[in-house]
Design a protein around this motif. Structure first.
Motif, PDB file in Angstrom:
ATOM      1  N   PHE A 108      49.441  70.155  48.733  1.00  0.00           N
ATOM      2  CA  PHE A 108      49.687  69.403  49.590  1.00  0.00           C
ATOM      3  C   PHE A 108      50.991  68.889  50.146  1.00  0.00           C
ATOM      4  N   SER A 109      51.018  69.315  51.771  1.00  0.00           N
ATOM      5  CA  SER A 109      51.891  69.016  52.472  1.00  0.00           C
ATOM      6  C   SER A 109      52.379  67.715  53.170  1.00  0.00           C
ATOM      7  N   ARG A 110      51.106  66.820  52.879  1.00  0.00           N
ATOM      8  CA  ARG A 110      51.941  65.253  52.756  1.00  0.00           C
ATOM      9  C   ARG A 110      50.667  64.239  52.708  1.00  0.00           C
ATOM     10  N   ARG A 111      51.044  63.470  51.801  1.00  0.00           N
ATOM     11  CA  ARG A 111      49.356  63.019  51.111  1.00  0.00           C
ATOM     12  C   ARG A 111      50.393  61.035  51.256  1.00  0.00           C
ATOM     13  N   GLU A 112      49.789  60.358  52.498  1.00  0.00           N
ATOM     14  CA  GLU A 112      49.792  58.898  52.915  1.00  0.00           C
ATOM     15  C   GLU A 112      48.939  57.741  51.983  1.00  0.00           C
ATOM     16  N   LEU A 113      49.120  56.935  51.263  1.00  0.00           N
ATOM     17  CA  LEU A 113      48.419  56.205  50.466  1.00  0.00           C
ATOM     18  C   LEU A 113      48.256  54.750  51.684  1.00  0.00           C
ATOM     19  N   ILE A 114      46.327  54.625  51.219  1.00  0.00           N
ATOM     20  CA  ILE A 114      46.298  53.316  51.934  1.00  0.00           C
ATOM     21  C   ILE A 114      45.810  52.571  51.072  1.00  0.00           C
ATOM     22  N   VAL A 115      46.339  51.418  50.974  1.00  0.00           N
ATOM     23  CA  VAL A 115      45.264  50.280  50.175  1.00  0.00           C
ATOM     24  C   VAL A 115      44.547  49.220  50.601  1.00  0.00           C
ATOM     25  N   ASP A 116      43.522  49.595  50.667  1.00  0.00           N
ATOM     26  CA  ASP A 116      42.261  49.106  51.153  1.00  0.00           C
ATOM     27  C   ASP A 116      42.167  47.069  50.075  1.00  0.00           C
ATOM     28  N   PHE A 117      41.731  47.338  48.816  1.00  0.00           N
ATOM     29  CA  PHE A 117      41.586  45.380  48.717  1.00  0.00           C
ATOM     30  C   PHE A 117      41.918  45.893  47.141  1.00  0.00           C
ATOM     31  N   ALA A 118      42.313  45.173  46.214  1.00  0.00           N
ATOM     32  CA  ALA A 118      42.799  45.283  44.466  1.00  0.00           C
ATOM     33  C   ALA A 118      41.369  44.200  43.958  1.00  0.00           C
ATOM     34  N   GLU A 119      41.720  44.573  42.486  1.00  0.00           N
ATOM     35  CA  GLU A 119      41.157  43.214  42.103  1.00  0.00           C
ATOM     36  C   GLU A 119      42.026  43.292  40.249  1.00  0.00           C
ATOM     37  N   ASP A 120      41.449  42.382  39.767  1.00  0.00           N
ATOM     38  CA  ASP A 120      42.242  41.998  38.379  1.00  0.00           C
ATOM     39  C   ASP A 120      41.472  41.668  37.516  1.00  0.00           C
ATOM     40  N   ALA A 121      40.937  41.916  36.452  1.00  0.00           N
ATOM     41  CA  ALA A 121      39.782  41.491  35.684  1.00  0.00           C
ATOM     42  C   ALA A 121      40.980  42.244  33.976  1.00  0.00           C
ATOM     43  N   PRO A 122      40.385  41.303  33.462  1.00  0.00           N
ATOM     44  CA  PRO A 122      40.461  41.808  31.695  1.00  0.00           C
ATOM     45  C   PRO A 122      39.647  42.677  31.341  1.00  0.00           C
ATOM     46  N   VAL A 123      39.682  43.859  30.543  1.00  0.00           N
ATOM     47  CA  VAL A 123      39.314  44.897  30.066  1.00  0.00           C
ATOM     48  C   VAL A 123      39.053  45.414  28.326  1.00  0.00           C
ATOM     49  N   ILE A 124      38.485  45.768  27.537  1.00  0.00           N
ATOM     50  CA  ILE A 124      37.839  45.951  25.962  1.00  0.00           C
ATOM     51  C   ILE A 124      38.564  47.786  26.276  1.00  0.00           C
ATOM     52  N   LEU A 125      39.607  47.837  25.520  1.00  0.00           N
ATOM     53  CA  LEU A 125      40.165  48.889  25.318  1.00  0.00           C
ATOM     54  C   LEU A 125      39.005  49.725  24.016  1.00  0.00           C
ATOM     55  N   LEU A 126      38.314  50.634  24.238  1.00  0.00           N
ATOM     56  CA  LEU A 126      37.558  50.890  23.224  1.00  0.00           C
ATOM     57  C   LEU A 126      37.660  52.582  22.425  1.00  0.00           C
ATOM     58  N   GLY A 127      38.522  53.101  21.213  1.00  0.00           N
ATOM     59  CA  GLY A 127      39.097  54.750  21.026  1.00  0.00           C
ATOM     60  C   GLY A 127      39.827  54.940  21.657  1.00  0.00           C
ATOM     61  N   ARG A 128      40.540  55.537  21.245  1.00  0.00           N
ATOM     62  CA  ARG A 128      41.553  56.481  21.627  1.00  0.00           C
ATOM     63  C   ARG A 128      42.946  56.724  20.994  1.00  0.00           C
TER      64      ARG A 128
END
Length: 150
Positions: A130-150
């Motif tokens: 990479f010589s340049r990387r520009e991040l563009i946000v289209d949309f976001a959401e926030d939701a509860p999650v359950i963590l399984l194993g790790r």
């Protein structure tokens, strides 16, 4: 574009996601040219204008520091459009779903950001970076999650 170049550029995006998710600034820095730039949009930097971070060592540390407070992340690279400019330069766009898991109360939540990277690449000593990387946000959401194993 030769198939080998397309494979190398696709692999580069996947290795970026892996390095961020594993919080590995050394692996991340190795994916960028020495003078590479990384651009964060206002939606992620808390200002009214994009922020540009320059230099592979600085940007790799900054990216890892930005996710260090999270329980975990999962970056899923989706389609990429890639175009060769010269035998040693290219540009493209990569779509990505970026999961950001963080604790909240007694559980965890996922701040899922759907984004695109506008990428410029340079082939250095036979390796695409990479010589340049520009991040563009289209949309976001926030939701509860359950963590399984790790």
């Amino acid at each position: 574009m030769e198939p080998s170049d397309r494979i190398a550029l696709t692999d580069l995006a996947a290795r970026y996601a892996q390095a961020v998710d594993r919080r590995n600034p050394t692996a991340l820095a190795a994916l960028f040219t020495e003078k590479a730039a990384f651009v964060l949009p206002p939606a992620l930097n808390g200002t009214d204008a994009p922020t540009e971070i320059a230099g592979n060592a600085t940007l790799s540390t900054s990216i890892v520091d930005a996710v260090a407070h999270l329980h975990s992340t999962r970056h899923i690279v989706q389609q990429q459009v890639l175009d060769l400019d010269t035998p040693t330069t290219a540009h493209g766009e990569a779509y990505c779903s970026a999961h950001h898991i963080y604790p909240r109360g007694e559980g965890f939540r996922d701040n899922l950001i759907e984004l695109r990277y506008q990428d410029s690449f340079e082939k250095v000593d036979g390796t695409w970076l990479f010589s340049r990387r520009e991040l563009i946000v289209d949309f976001a959401e926030d939701a509860p999650v359950i963590l399984l194993g790790r």
